[in-house]
Enzyme design. Structure first.
Site, mmCIF file in Angstrom:
data_model
loop_
_atom_site.group_PDB
_atom_site.id
_atom_site.type_symbol
_atom_site.label_atom_id
_atom_site.label_comp_id
_atom_site.label_asym_id
_atom_site.label_seq_id
_atom_site.Cartn_x
_atom_site.Cartn_y
_atom_site.Cartn_z
ATOM 1 N N ARG A 15 18.335 -0.900 -2.669
ATOM 2 C CA ARG A 15 19.609 -0.227 -2.902
ATOM 3 C C ARG A 15 19.348 1.203 -3.398
ATOM 4 N NH1 ARG A 15 22.018 -4.620 -6.927
ATOM 5 N NH2 ARG A 15 19.795 -4.686 -7.388
ATOM 6 N N LYS A 75 17.797 -0.041 -10.443
ATOM 7 C CA LYS A 75 17.027 -0.929 -11.326
ATOM 8 C C LYS A 75 16.403 -0.145 -12.479
ATOM 9 C CE LYS A 75 16.513 -4.805 -10.635
ATOM 10 N NZ LYS A 75 17.429 -5.905 -11.061
ATOM 11 N N TYR A 94 20.977 -0.152 -14.113
ATOM 12 C CA TYR A 94 20.706 -1.432 -14.762
ATOM 13 C C TYR A 94 19.443 -1.242 -15.594
ATOM 14 C CZ TYR A 94 23.900 -3.949 -11.570
ATOM 15 O OH TYR A 94 25.001 -4.408 -10.880
ATOM 16 N N HIS A 96 18.485 -3.860 -18.363
ATOM 17 C CA HIS A 96 17.985 -5.200 -18.748
ATOM 18 C C HIS A 96 16.843 -5.095 -19.758
ATOM 19 C CE1 HIS A 96 20.562 -7.260 -15.936
ATOM 20 N NE2 HIS A 96 20.164 -6.465 -14.968
ATOM 21 N N GLU A 118 24.710 -3.141 -17.030
ATOM 22 C CA GLU A 118 25.042 -4.539 -17.320
ATOM 23 C C GLU A 118 25.756 -4.727 -18.656
ATOM 24 O OE1 GLU A 118 21.989 -3.318 -17.203
ATOM 25 O OE2 GLU A 118 20.847 -3.939 -18.960
ATOM 26 N N ASP A 198 34.613 -27.043 -12.473
ATOM 27 C CA ASP A 198 34.505 -26.093 -13.599
ATOM 28 C C ASP A 198 34.879 -26.819 -14.879
ATOM 29 O OD1 ASP A 198 34.896 -23.771 -15.446
ATOM 30 O OD2 ASP A 198 34.590 -22.615 -13.619
ATOM 31 N N SER A 220 34.411 -30.563 -14.967
ATOM 32 C CA SER A 220 32.949 -30.690 -15.009
ATOM 33 C C SER A 220 32.512 -31.720 -16.054
ATOM 34 C CB SER A 220 32.342 -29.321 -15.340
ATOM 35 O OG SER A 220 30.949 -29.398 -15.342
ATOM 36 N N ASP A 270 19.136 -16.758 -11.843
ATOM 37 C CA ASP A 270 18.721 -15.607 -12.673
ATOM 38 C C ASP A 270 18.936 -15.886 -14.161
ATOM 39 O OD1 ASP A 270 21.485 -15.529 -12.419
ATOM 40 O OD2 ASP A 270 21.577 -13.337 -12.494
ATOM 41 N N ASN A 300 17.538 -12.375 -6.746
ATOM 42 C CA ASN A 300 18.304 -11.152 -6.425
ATOM 43 C C ASN A 300 18.845 -11.238 -5.010
ATOM 44 O OD1 ASN A 300 15.764 -10.886 -5.269
ATOM 45 N ND2 ASN A 300 15.836 -8.660 -5.315
HETATM 46 N N1 NAD Z 1 20.938 -14.982 -7.811
HETATM 47 C C1 NAD Z 1 21.567 -13.838 -7.712
HETATM 48 O O1 NAD Z 1 21.190 -12.972 -6.937
HETATM 49 C C2 NAD Z 1 22.800 -13.587 -8.526
HETATM 50 C C3 NAD Z 1 23.650 -12.511 -8.217
HETATM 51 C C4 NAD Z 1 24.815 -12.354 -8.985
HETATM 52 C C5 NAD Z 1 25.114 -13.235 -10.029
HETATM 53 N N2 NAD Z 1 24.232 -14.260 -10.298
HETATM 54 C C6 NAD Z 1 24.476 -15.235 -11.382
HETATM 55 O O2 NAD Z 1 25.467 -16.177 -10.989
HETATM 56 C C7 NAD Z 1 25.970 -16.802 -12.172
HETATM 57 C C8 NAD Z 1 27.503 -16.856 -12.120
HETATM 58 O O3 NAD Z 1 28.013 -15.534 -12.256
HETATM 59 P P1 NAD Z 1 29.584 -15.240 -12.283
HETATM 60 O O4 NAD Z 1 29.719 -13.759 -12.247
HETATM 61 O O5 NAD Z 1 30.284 -16.057 -11.290
HETATM 62 O O6 NAD Z 1 29.958 -15.765 -13.746
HETATM 63 P P2 NAD Z 1 31.445 -16.064 -14.268
HETATM 64 O O7 NAD Z 1 31.384 -15.930 -15.745
HETATM 65 O O8 NAD Z 1 32.461 -15.284 -13.507
HETATM 66 O O9 NAD Z 1 31.672 -17.619 -13.891
HETATM 67 C C9 NAD Z 1 30.966 -18.647 -14.494
HETATM 68 C C10 NAD Z 1 31.816 -19.918 -14.422
HETATM 69 O O10 NAD Z 1 31.004 -21.003 -14.882
HETATM 70 C C11 NAD Z 1 31.895 -21.880 -15.525
HETATM 71 N N3 NAD Z 1 31.168 -22.851 -16.344
HETATM 72 C C12 NAD Z 1 30.600 -22.688 -17.567
HETATM 73 N N4 NAD Z 1 30.083 -23.866 -17.995
HETATM 74 C C13 NAD Z 1 30.310 -24.781 -17.017
HETATM 75 C C14 NAD Z 1 30.025 -26.153 -16.873
HETATM 76 N N5 NAD Z 1 29.403 -26.855 -17.833
HETATM 77 N N6 NAD Z 1 30.415 -26.769 -15.735
HETATM 78 C C15 NAD Z 1 31.052 -26.087 -14.746
HETATM 79 N N7 NAD Z 1 31.363 -24.788 -14.843
HETATM 80 C C16 NAD Z 1 31.006 -24.140 -15.963
HETATM 81 C C17 NAD Z 1 32.800 -20.961 -16.343
HETATM 82 O O11 NAD Z 1 33.975 -21.625 -16.785
HETATM 83 C C18 NAD Z 1 33.066 -19.860 -15.316
HETATM 84 O O12 NAD Z 1 34.240 -20.124 -14.570
HETATM 85 C C19 NAD Z 1 25.418 -15.970 -13.329
HETATM 86 O O13 NAD Z 1 24.280 -16.615 -13.862
HETATM 87 C C20 NAD Z 1 25.007 -14.677 -12.661
HETATM 88 O O14 NAD Z 1 23.993 -14.001 -13.399
HETATM 89 C C21 NAD Z 1 23.088 -14.430 -9.587
#
Ligand code: NAD
Length: 371
Positions: A15, A75, A94, A96, A118, A198, A220, A270, A300
């Site tokens: 990026r 980054k 970012y 971190h 972030e 959820d 959940s 992540d 990522n």
């Molecule tokens: N791998 C990647 O490239 C990448 C990219 C972007 C984001 N992410 C990650 O994805 C994850 C989600 O991000 P987001 O922006 O959607 O977060 P968010 O805060 O918008 O959503 C998280 C959801 O998880 C729910 N939750 C919490 N505990 C729970 C449980 N026990 N059971 C079920 N649901 C539960 C919350 O109520 C919330 O609705 C984060 O860890 C973020 O860092 C990873």
């Protein structure tokens, strides 16, 4: 103001911090923009477009860093870039910093003003510069899952949407936040049968309204998760507990009871992942199998679609950059408490509680530093 856009040199980062559209807006506002040659090439933004938009193309990173008052990146700087730090330089990227004490030290010693994407907040208290990447990863998770369900990729050989006379795939999404909602949109668009789990019942009510009952919502708990994962062809993990590692909601036993050739895309990897058998993978070797279940756990994911990701990221970062350039960092930070929360280092002082706590240091709140 002179604004610099170096080429990202972190491994696999494609990026870029500013697009040609951003350059045009900044130069029209009277600023000078220095773009390192090839900075946008991997995101399909070429030097010629930047030049056309008014940028000066600079051959070496050193030339960009040394002449700029604000450096905009994607980054956190890598070691080779530390030598470019200098007093009063505004670094908007970012960062971190929590797990990076060495970078933190160098930013503090060099008296750089480090503003981390972030930790910037908006008026609703959410993190506007993280949201776009969750949108990308959420939408991408279904695309990736659909591909890995193909026989050639180790999957069950299932078409997500089915065809007339053949049932669609079952998709279970855990977490109904940004990732989960975007995954649900795409999975429903494919014609899959979608179940979203959820812990927040109000969120489930909202999603039930948004999708007009087209998806199934489940509270959940381990009973529901065991059932939903066993039924699923594709499981998407999108759970987040802010500031904590993700809870392991899908246990090893649940994975072993899933269908052979089913697929897990653990987007939450992540933050450690919400599936017990998930371990971080990279774009060069993205998947592996446990008990016959394909796991895709790339930390990522947006890196696979740098053109879209750059546009999504810069749509969100640009208004802040524009204010930093127009008012100067001090005034921009004073006028926007949410942007001030992005301040991590200020002229030799650590300014972020989370970074300070994770590194066992002291800090001074941004409001005191910029008063
Ligand atoms: N791998 C990647 O490239 C990448 C990219 C972007 C984001 N992410 C990650 O994805 C994850 C989600 O991000 P987001 O922006 O959607 O977060 P968010 O805060 O918008 O959503 C998280 C959801 O998880 C729910 N939750 C919490 N505990 C729970 C449980 N026990 N059971 C079920 N649901 C539960 C919350 O109520 C919330 O609705 C984060 O860890 C973020 O860092 C990873």
């Amino acid at each position: 103001m002179v604004i610099g856009v170096p080429k990202e040199i972190k491994d696999h980062e494609a990026r870029v911090g500013v697009t040609p559209a951003g350059v045009k807006a900044l130069t029209e506002a009277g600023h000078t923009v220095l773009v390192e040659t090839q900075a946008g090439a991997q995101s399909s933004f070429h030097d010629e477009e930047y030049r056309h938009a008014g940028a000066e193309i600079v051959a070496e990173a050193a030339g960009v860093w040394s002449r700029s008052e604000i450096v905009v990146k994607v980054k956190e700087p890598v070691e080779r870039e530390y030598a470019f730090f200098r007093e009063g330089l505004v670094l908007f990227t970012y960062l971190h910093l929590a797990p990076l004490p060495e970078l933190t030290n160098r930013l503090l010693e060099s008296k750089v003003i480090g503003i981390a994407y972030e930790t910037v907040h908006d008026r609703q208290g959410t993190l506007p510069l993280l949201t776009p990447m969750s949108e990308v990863a959420g939408r991408m998770s279904v695309q990736v899952g659909a591909t890995y369900l193909e026989k050639e990729r180790g999957g069950r050989g299932i078409l997500l949407g089915g065809v007339p006379g053949v049932a669609p795939a079952n998709v279970t999404i855990i977490g109904g936040g940004i990732v989960g909602t975007n995954a649900a949109k795409v999975a429903l668009g494919f014609g899959a049968k979608v179940t979203l789990v959820d812990v927040n019942l109000n969120r489930l009510r909202e999603l039930d309204d948004i999708f007009s009952g087209r998806l199934y919502t489940l509270a959940s708990n381990s009973y529901n998760l065991a059932h939903a994962t066993q039924e699923a062809d594709l499981v998407i993990g999108g759970v987040l507990i802010p500031g904590a590692t993700a809870p392991k909601l899908v246990t090893r036993a649940m994975v072993s009871r899933m269908k052979k050739g089913a697929v897990i895309v653990d987007v939450a990897i992540d933050q450690g992942g919400c599936v017990e058998t998930a371990r971080p993978t990279s774009h060069s070797d993205p998947s592996y199998k446990v008990d016959g279940v394909v796991h895709y756990c790339v930390t990522n994911m947006p890196g696979a679609v740098p053109h879209t990701s750059t546009l999504a990221l810069t749509n969100a970062t640009f208004p802040y950059l524009s204010r930093l350039a127009g008012m100067g960092a001090l005034d921009a930070l004073r006028k926007d408490a949410g942007l001030a929360e992005g301040l991590n280092t200020w002229m030799g002082t650590l300014a972020h509680r989370g970074v300070a706590e994770s590194q066992g240091r002291s800090f001074t709140p941004p409001a005191t530093l910029i008063a």
